[in-house]
Scaffold this active site. Sequence first.
Site, PDB file in Angstrom:
ATOM      1  N   GLU A   1      -0.262  -1.721  -7.058  1.00 23.65           N
ATOM      2  CA  GLU A   1      -1.097  -0.455  -7.618  1.00 23.65           C
ATOM      3  C   GLU A   1       0.249   0.429  -7.715  1.00 23.65           C
ATOM      4  O   GLU A   1       0.162   1.144  -9.019  1.00 23.65           O
ATOM      5  CB  GLU A   1      -2.013  -0.303  -6.695  1.00 23.65           C
ATOM      6  CG  GLU A   1      -2.928   0.954  -7.128  1.00 23.65           C
ATOM      7  CD  GLU A   1      -3.710   1.168  -5.592  1.00 23.65           C
ATOM      8  OE1 GLU A   1      -4.541   0.447  -5.417  1.00 23.65           O
ATOM      9  OE2 GLU A   1      -3.595   2.139  -4.891  1.00 23.65           O
TER      10      GLU A   1
ATOM     11  N   GLY B   1      -6.857   1.358  -3.077  1.00 21.21           N
ATOM     12  CA  GLY B   1      -7.287  -0.262  -3.756  1.00 21.21           C
ATOM     13  C   GLY B   1      -7.200  -1.024  -2.514  1.00 21.21           C
ATOM     14  O   GLY B   1      -7.176  -2.229  -2.743  1.00 21.21           O
TER      15      GLY B   1
ATOM     16  N   ASN C   1      -7.880   9.819   3.762  1.00 18.18           N
ATOM     17  CA  ASN C   1      -7.575   9.922   2.155  1.00 18.18           C
ATOM     18  C   ASN C   1      -8.635   9.281   1.411  1.00 18.18           C
ATOM     19  O   ASN C   1      -9.337   9.649   0.803  1.00 18.18           O
ATOM     20  CB  ASN C   1      -6.546   9.160   1.857  1.00 18.18           C
ATOM     21  CG  ASN C   1      -5.021   9.696   2.444  1.00 18.18           C
ATOM     22  OD1 ASN C   1      -5.053  11.129   2.511  1.00 18.18           O
ATOM     23  ND2 ASN C   1      -4.093   9.094   3.017  1.00 18.18           N
TER      24      ASN C   1
ATOM     25  N   GLY D   1       0.783  -1.204   0.121  1.00 21.57           N
ATOM     26  CA  GLY D   1      -0.083   0.238   0.054  1.00 21.57           C
ATOM     27  C   GLY D   1       0.821   1.119   0.042  1.00 21.57           C
ATOM     28  O   GLY D   1       2.042   1.259  -0.056  1.00 21.57           O
TER      29      GLY D   1
HETATM   30  N1  COA Z   1      -6.634   7.998  14.868  1.00 23.72           N
HETATM   31  C1  COA Z   1      -6.612   9.278  14.364  1.00 23.72           C
HETATM   32  N2  COA Z   1      -5.380   9.523  13.765  1.00 23.72           N
HETATM   33  C2  COA Z   1      -4.583   8.520  13.531  1.00 23.72           C
HETATM   34  C3  COA Z   1      -4.889   7.225  13.798  1.00 23.72           C
HETATM   35  C4  COA Z   1      -5.766   6.907  14.524  1.00 23.72           C
HETATM   36  N3  COA Z   1      -6.085   5.753  14.832  1.00 23.72           N
HETATM   37  N4  COA Z   1      -3.955   6.542  13.136  1.00 23.72           N
HETATM   38  C5  COA Z   1      -3.101   7.085  12.309  1.00 23.72           C
HETATM   39  N5  COA Z   1      -3.633   8.591  12.552  1.00 23.72           N
HETATM   40  C6  COA Z   1      -2.974   9.673  11.839  1.00 23.72           C
HETATM   41  C7  COA Z   1      -1.565   9.902  12.146  1.00 23.72           C
HETATM   42  O1  COA Z   1      -1.476  10.569  13.556  1.00 23.72           O
HETATM   43  C8  COA Z   1      -1.138  10.675  10.872  1.00 23.72           C
HETATM   44  O2  COA Z   1      -1.517  12.131  11.185  1.00 23.72           O
HETATM   45  P1  COA Z   1      -0.604  13.337  10.526  1.00 23.72           P
HETATM   46  O3  COA Z   1      -0.781  13.349   9.179  1.00 23.72           O
HETATM   47  O4  COA Z   1      -1.314  14.400  11.313  1.00 23.72           O
HETATM   48  O5  COA Z   1       0.635  13.161  11.381  1.00 23.72           O
HETATM   49  C9  COA Z   1      -2.092  10.208   9.806  1.00 23.72           C
HETATM   50  O6  COA Z   1      -2.975   9.608  10.454  1.00 23.72           O
HETATM   51  C10 COA Z   1      -1.192   9.193   8.964  1.00 23.72           C
HETATM   52  O7  COA Z   1      -0.713   8.205   9.592  1.00 23.72           O
HETATM   53  P2  COA Z   1       0.685   7.656   9.258  1.00 23.72           P
HETATM   54  O8  COA Z   1       0.913   6.528  10.759  1.00 23.72           O
HETATM   55  O9  COA Z   1       1.748   8.352   9.067  1.00 23.72           O
HETATM   56  O10 COA Z   1       0.404   6.376   8.184  1.00 23.72           O
HETATM   57  P3  COA Z   1       0.629   6.372   6.730  1.00 23.72           P
HETATM   58  O11 COA Z   1       1.395   7.264   5.927  1.00 23.72           O
HETATM   59  O12 COA Z   1       1.053   4.728   6.463  1.00 23.72           O
HETATM   60  O13 COA Z   1      -0.948   6.454   6.295  1.00 23.72           O
HETATM   61  C11 COA Z   1      -3.158   5.584   6.047  1.00 23.72           C
HETATM   62  C12 COA Z   1      -1.799   5.492   6.682  1.00 23.72           C
HETATM   63  C13 COA Z   1      -4.031   4.678   6.553  1.00 23.72           C
HETATM   64  C14 COA Z   1      -3.880   7.151   5.992  1.00 23.72           C
HETATM   65  C15 COA Z   1      -3.029   5.377   4.607  1.00 23.72           C
HETATM   66  O14 COA Z   1      -2.178   3.925   4.247  1.00 23.72           O
HETATM   67  C16 COA Z   1      -4.174   5.426   3.610  1.00 23.72           C
HETATM   68  O15 COA Z   1      -4.829   6.389   3.189  1.00 23.72           O
HETATM   69  N6  COA Z   1      -4.505   4.254   3.523  1.00 23.72           N
HETATM   70  C17 COA Z   1      -5.825   3.981   2.654  1.00 23.72           C
HETATM   71  C18 COA Z   1      -5.669   3.710   1.386  1.00 23.72           C
HETATM   72  C19 COA Z   1      -4.935   2.483   0.816  1.00 23.72           C
HETATM   73  O16 COA Z   1      -4.714   1.535   1.627  1.00 23.72           O
HETATM   74  N7  COA Z   1      -4.228   2.318  -0.282  1.00 23.72           N
HETATM   75  C20 COA Z   1      -3.453   1.405  -0.608  1.00 23.72           C
HETATM   76  C21 COA Z   1      -3.983   0.265  -1.480  1.00 23.72           C
HETATM   77  S1  COA Z   1      -2.765  -0.100  -2.596  1.00 23.72           S
END
Ligand code: COA
Length: 504
Positions: free
Chosen positions: A296, A390, A386, A271
């Site tokens: 992806e 996928g 976001n 991801g």
């Molecule tokens: N509650 C509140 N906020 C939370 C949280 C929770 N349980 N878990 C994480 N966060 C916040 C973090 O504090 C961080 O905040 P900031 O931007 O203010 O610092 C933000 O969410 C991102 O978290 P991070 O730990 O840096 O994760 P990441 O960069 O690995 O992203 C997702 C995690 C879930 C947001 C991201 O993977 C995503 O958008 N996934 C959905 C789409 C997907 O899975 N695509 C892949 C398919 S190919």
Amino acid sequence: MPLAARIQNAALLAKVMTAEQAAELIPVGANVGMSGFTGAGYPKAVPQALAARLAALHASGQTDARIGLWTGASTAPELDGALAKAQGIEMRLPYQSDPTCRKLINAGQMLYTDMHLSHVAQAAWFGFLGKLDVAVVEVVGILPDGRLIPSTSVGNNKTWLDQADKVILEVNLHQDPALEGMHDIYYGTQLPPHRLPIPLVKASDRIGQTHLQCDPAKVIAVAVTDHADRNAAFDPPSEVSSQIAGHIIDFLQHEVKSGRLPKELLPLQSGVGNVANAVLAGLNQGPFENLTAYTEVLQDGMLDMLRSGKLAFASATALSLSPDAAAEFKGNIDFYRERIVLRSQEISNHPELVRRLGVIAMNAMIEADIYGNVNSTHIMGSSIMNGIGGSGDFARNAYLSIFMTPSVAKDGQISCIVPMVSHHDHTEHDVQVIVSEQGLADLRGLAPTQRAQLIVERCAHPSFRPQLLDYMARARHSAAGLHTPHMLDEALSWHSRYLKTGRM
Ligand code: COA
């Protein structure tokens, strides 16, 4: 390189105009399908010119001057950012990660339809999304017969070019012409009841053609740009991400030893984000050889693995590279062309293919609950982060579906393991493994109460573990049913407590 070398079709060369002139041709209120997937291959000049035009219309009193914006996935400040800042988007789909978009959506000022990325093209073909009026697609070049050399992402471009009444092409001189040949555009999809099996049985198979088709008569403008894709550098892997990667590698090794995975594993899907990139860095140091990817997005980590030889081949729909990785890619493009294929997102994420290939899906999440339901998209139940991207395409159909997260967020004030998720993206039925820096819970074949015990023991942070165990114990005594015991008046109390006090 002279423009005529990039735009070899004389009729289309004659349609070259400025981005501002091209943007004038997009009707207010139109649904516009733009290229772009995770910051790669998005048009850079026309969206900014369109944003300026919409802002001027707003200033002159036409405050409802907006468009519907469809893309492959997230784009960049020049596209999502510019149009959102101009308050120019009425409806956005299917995935975004732009801070201004996020703010407007969560303020109720922009509509957003969050969709599985493999569903978007077929939904457009089915007519479920309404009419697509204009396509704006970045390309590397145009051949004499009008075929298009795709850019650093393919996304939904084939569908936008086919479905839109009018097409604007943005030829980006910065993109390397040597990208030609890296793409595989499959034109064999049909609508039900005429669908046939998609003839792809290995991640490296080529089943289509290297160029996009487009009826030159539909092209109303050709704009020219010379700008790089704008992607930020990844953070170096943190200790927490490295620990998550370590648990996943141990687990995969155990699966090989147990005979449930071949020694070169099965095709990997990884991801987006820093955690996912750190896992790839871990795999690059890990024991596995001759890996493949059916994913992806190709982030820096996969490029490193291709270079080191750990990864033999990667199939994706986009190259999402930091500036350093993009420069390295450009310098060694002949090496990468042998080892990478870029496909439409309806194929890179296709459930039939993910299931057939037996993909190992590894996606990050916001939170999971004690029973293994996963929230990938929402903060505290109501605010979009976001989108699902996928993750659902892969999780439901994968051979192994792994979700990962640090055990706590916001300086330890939030537990990422909660009694009940505040929003459901992936149900317990699609989640086989949960992993945090604390450890890994293998949930295969377990009943809900067994899953809860394992998730809390292995993945929850010690500062929240007693609270979770207490919830589980009390739920067993007071729940109406004991299959998935919940206390409904308390299940979401952790989230409301955080909103009131700043700690769960
Ligand atoms: N509650 C509140 N906020 C939370 C949280 C929770 N349980 N878990 C994480 N966060 C916040 C973090 O504090 C961080 O905040 P900031 O931007 O203010 O610092 C933000 O969410 C991102 O978290 P991070 O730990 O840096 O994760 P990441 O960069 O690995 O992203 C997702 C995690 C879930 C947001 C991201 O993977 C995503 O958008 N996934 C959905 C789409 C997907 O899975 N695509 C892949 C398919 S190919």
